[in-house]
Design a protein around this motif. Sequence first.
Motif, PDB file in Angstrom:
ATOM      1  N   LYS A 246       0.816  -1.210   0.000  1.00  0.00           N
ATOM      2  CA  LYS A 246       0.000   0.000   0.000  1.00  0.00           C
ATOM      3  C   LYS A 246       0.849   1.260   0.000  1.00  0.00           C
ATOM      4  CE  LYS A 246      -3.920  -2.152   2.395  1.00  0.00           C
ATOM      5  NZ  LYS A 246      -4.822  -2.095   3.572  1.00  0.00           N
ATOM      6  N   SER A 247       2.147   1.105   0.099  1.00  0.00           N
ATOM      7  CA  SER A 247       3.054   2.251   0.151  1.00  0.00           C
ATOM      8  C   SER A 247       3.751   2.463  -1.185  1.00  0.00           C
ATOM      9  CB  SER A 247       4.102   2.053   1.242  1.00  0.00           C
ATOM     10  OG  SER A 247       5.115   3.026   1.148  1.00  0.00           O
ATOM     11  N   PRO A 248       3.499   3.580  -1.865  1.00  0.00           N
ATOM     12  CA  PRO A 248       4.199   3.847  -3.127  1.00  0.00           C
ATOM     13  C   PRO A 248       5.697   4.046  -2.922  1.00  0.00           C
ATOM     14  CG  PRO A 248       2.918   5.759  -2.437  1.00  0.00           C
ATOM     15  CD  PRO A 248       2.533   4.636  -1.533  1.00  0.00           C
ATOM     16  N   PHE A 249       6.090   4.516  -1.725  1.00  0.00           N
ATOM     17  CA  PHE A 249       7.508   4.715  -1.440  1.00  0.00           C
ATOM     18  C   PHE A 249       8.223   3.369  -1.356  1.00  0.00           C
ATOM     19  CE2 PHE A 249       5.320   8.404   0.404  1.00  0.00           C
ATOM     20  CZ  PHE A 249       5.985   9.424  -0.268  1.00  0.00           C
ATOM     21  N   TYR A 250       7.569   2.384  -0.719  1.00  0.00           N
ATOM     22  CA  TYR A 250       8.145   1.046  -0.623  1.00  0.00           C
ATOM     23  C   TYR A 250       8.274   0.430  -2.018  1.00  0.00           C
ATOM     24  CZ  TYR A 250       8.562  -3.930   0.503  1.00  0.00           C
ATOM     25  OH  TYR A 250       8.987  -5.235   0.569  1.00  0.00           O
TER      26      TYR A 250
ATOM     27  N   ILE B 149       1.200   2.035  -6.756  1.00  0.00           N
ATOM     28  CA  ILE B 149       1.548   2.920  -7.868  1.00  0.00           C
ATOM     29  C   ILE B 149       0.343   3.120  -8.780  1.00  0.00           C
ATOM     30  CG2 ILE B 149       3.043   3.206  -9.884  1.00  0.00           C
ATOM     31  CD1 ILE B 149       4.425   3.517  -7.139  1.00  0.00           C
ATOM     32  N   LYS B 150      -0.424   2.061  -8.988  1.00  0.00           N
ATOM     33  CA  LYS B 150      -1.632   2.179  -9.805  1.00  0.00           C
ATOM     34  C   LYS B 150      -2.624   3.166  -9.197  1.00  0.00           C
ATOM     35  CE  LYS B 150      -1.673  -2.388 -12.019  1.00  0.00           C
ATOM     36  NZ  LYS B 150      -2.433  -3.648 -12.171  1.00  0.00           N
ATOM     37  N   ASN B 151      -2.656   3.245  -7.873  1.00  0.00           N
ATOM     38  CA  ASN B 151      -3.586   4.157  -7.197  1.00  0.00           C
ATOM     39  C   ASN B 151      -3.285   5.624  -7.476  1.00  0.00           C
ATOM     40  OD1 ASN B 151      -4.956   1.993  -6.049  1.00  0.00           O
ATOM     41  ND2 ASN B 151      -3.756   2.038  -4.155  1.00  0.00           N
ATOM     42  N   ILE B 152      -2.041   5.936  -7.811  1.00  0.00           N
ATOM     43  CA  ILE B 152      -1.661   7.322  -8.094  1.00  0.00           C
ATOM     44  C   ILE B 152      -1.224   7.482  -9.557  1.00  0.00           C
ATOM     45  CG2 ILE B 152      -1.017   7.806  -5.710  1.00  0.00           C
ATOM     46  CD1 ILE B 152       1.916   7.390  -6.537  1.00  0.00           C
ATOM     47  N   ARG B 153      -1.677   6.556 -10.380  1.00  0.00           N
ATOM     48  CA  ARG B 153      -1.203   6.488 -11.761  1.00  0.00           C
ATOM     49  C   ARG B 153      -1.383   7.794 -12.525  1.00  0.00           C
ATOM     50  NH1 ARG B 153      -3.764   5.509 -16.453  1.00  0.00           N
ATOM     51  NH2 ARG B 153      -5.695   4.952 -15.364  1.00  0.00           N
TER      52      ARG B 153
ATOM     53  N   SER C  54      -1.894  10.942 -11.549  1.00  0.00           N
ATOM     54  CA  SER C  54      -1.062  12.040 -11.038  1.00  0.00           C
ATOM     55  C   SER C  54       0.406  11.815 -11.382  1.00  0.00           C
ATOM     56  CB  SER C  54      -1.221  12.157  -9.520  1.00  0.00           C
ATOM     57  OG  SER C  54      -2.547  12.450  -9.168  1.00  0.00           O
ATOM     58  N   LEU C  55       0.835  10.572 -11.271  1.00  0.00           N
ATOM     59  CA  LEU C  55       2.222  10.241 -11.574  1.00  0.00           C
ATOM     60  C   LEU C  55       2.524  10.442 -13.052  1.00  0.00           C
ATOM     61  CD1 LEU C  55       4.881   9.197 -10.494  1.00  0.00           C
ATOM     62  CD2 LEU C  55       4.044   6.860 -10.809  1.00  0.00           C
ATOM     63  N   GLU C  56       1.596  10.065 -13.913  1.00  0.00           N
ATOM     64  CA  GLU C  56       1.788  10.255 -15.349  1.00  0.00           C
ATOM     65  C   GLU C  56       1.925  11.733 -15.697  1.00  0.00           C
ATOM     66  OE1 GLU C  56      -0.645   6.285 -16.924  1.00  0.00           O
ATOM     67  OE2 GLU C  56      -1.479   8.297 -17.219  1.00  0.00           O
ATOM     68  N   LYS C  57       1.093  12.575 -15.115  1.00  0.00           N
ATOM     69  CA  LYS C  57       1.178  14.021 -15.373  1.00  0.00           C
ATOM     70  C   LYS C  57       2.521  14.580 -14.937  1.00  0.00           C
ATOM     71  CE  LYS C  57      -3.810  14.901 -15.006  1.00  0.00           C
ATOM     72  NZ  LYS C  57      -4.880  15.575 -14.222  1.00  0.00           N
ATOM     73  N   PHE C  58       2.958  14.161 -13.748  1.00  0.00           N
ATOM     74  CA  PHE C  58       4.249  14.618 -13.243  1.00  0.00           C
ATOM     75  C   PHE C  58       5.383  14.189 -14.167  1.00  0.00           C
ATOM     76  CE2 PHE C  58       8.103  13.474 -10.906  1.00  0.00           C
ATOM     77  CZ  PHE C  58       8.478  14.720 -10.415  1.00  0.00           C
ATOM     78  N   LEU C  59       5.357  12.935 -14.610  1.00  0.00           N
ATOM     79  CA  LEU C  59       6.424  12.412 -15.461  1.00  0.00           C
ATOM     80  C   LEU C  59       6.460  13.117 -16.812  1.00  0.00           C
ATOM     81  CD1 LEU C  59       6.244   8.575 -14.700  1.00  0.00           C
ATOM     82  CD2 LEU C  59       7.916  10.231 -13.867  1.00  0.00           C
ATOM     83  N   VAL C  60       5.293  13.401 -17.374  1.00  0.00           N
ATOM     84  CA  VAL C  60       5.238  14.103 -18.658  1.00  0.00           C
ATOM     85  C   VAL C  60       5.857  15.494 -18.527  1.00  0.00           C
ATOM     86  CG1 VAL C  60       3.706  15.176 -20.352  1.00  0.00           C
ATOM     87  CG2 VAL C  60       3.284  12.839 -19.602  1.00  0.00           C
ATOM     88  N   ILE C  61       5.498  16.207 -17.475  1.00  0.00           N
ATOM     89  CA  ILE C  61       6.045  17.553 -17.256  1.00  0.00           C
ATOM     90  C   ILE C  61       7.558  17.493 -17.060  1.00  0.00           C
ATOM     91  CG2 ILE C  61       6.092  19.515 -15.660  1.00  0.00           C
ATOM     92  CD1 ILE C  61       3.099  18.956 -15.141  1.00  0.00           C
ATOM     93  N   PHE C  62       8.001  16.528 -16.236  1.00  0.00           N
ATOM     94  CA  PHE C  62       9.440  16.379 -15.986  1.00  0.00           C
ATOM     95  C   PHE C  62      10.180  16.063 -17.282  1.00  0.00           C
ATOM     96  CE2 PHE C  62      13.207  13.882 -15.145  1.00  0.00           C
ATOM     97  CZ  PHE C  62      13.844  14.603 -14.146  1.00  0.00           C
TER      98      PHE C  62
END
Length: 253
Positions: free
Chosen positions: A7-11, A121-125, A127-135
């Motif tokens: 349940k931890s994206p950091f882990y 990771i799927k739970n924040i997919r 938001s993560l995709e938007k961040f990665l595209v911008i980066f």
Amino acid sequence: MSLLASKSPFYATFKTLGLLYLFFVVGLFLDSFYMVKITKNAQWYANALMLTVFFITFFYVTKTIKERMVFAVLLGFVGEYLFSVALGMYTYRLENVPLYIPFGHAFVYIAVYCFSKAASIKNIRKSLEKFLVIFILIYAAVFLFFKNDVFGFVMTIATLLILRNKPRERLFYLTMYISVVVLELVGTTYKCWFWPPIAWDIFTFLPSANPPSGISLFYFLLDLGTLWLYKQRHRETWQRMKNIRKISLKSIN
């Protein structure tokens, strides 16, 4: 704790990308210009470490991942000899194809695959995709303006355009882009390999940085080839999964 069920994206990030990037730093150091000053067998040390880590990982993963790792290694050999030796797209320190490279491709593929499949990771997919595209856009733009990396910028834009119509694979390939960035920056900094100042050392209208920013576009060929081989080996299972997916989509609509 199960990686995919964590349940931890950091882990999940640490157990996949974190360890992968740490391995880049340590493993490629063994073939770096620092080690060359100490020993003539630098590349063999890197080979030995890669093979050891590969087979330890191979022992613990599932049968499905084992198959994909084998396919990735086989395609890695073909791709490296094609793009590096035959086409001269980039050159390794000893002008060969180090043994650790094809096996390393499989290691990268599996780490990114496990990261993108983790539940946390799927739970924040999105938001993560938007961040990665911008980066990625910022990274490619910096290389374009400060290193005249036209080749890398063109490949980056091509990658993002392709992924617009691939929502299911988007996170995997965006993560692969970032992972290849880290790999290339570490490898070229250590002088394990280098890229010519123009694409393939031929096309003057495509100036390139060392490394070019969007080179992950060519890594996608490895990913697609690995998936294709897996599908061919498991046609009935794959078709059954597609049918289940179609039924699910119809029920939602």
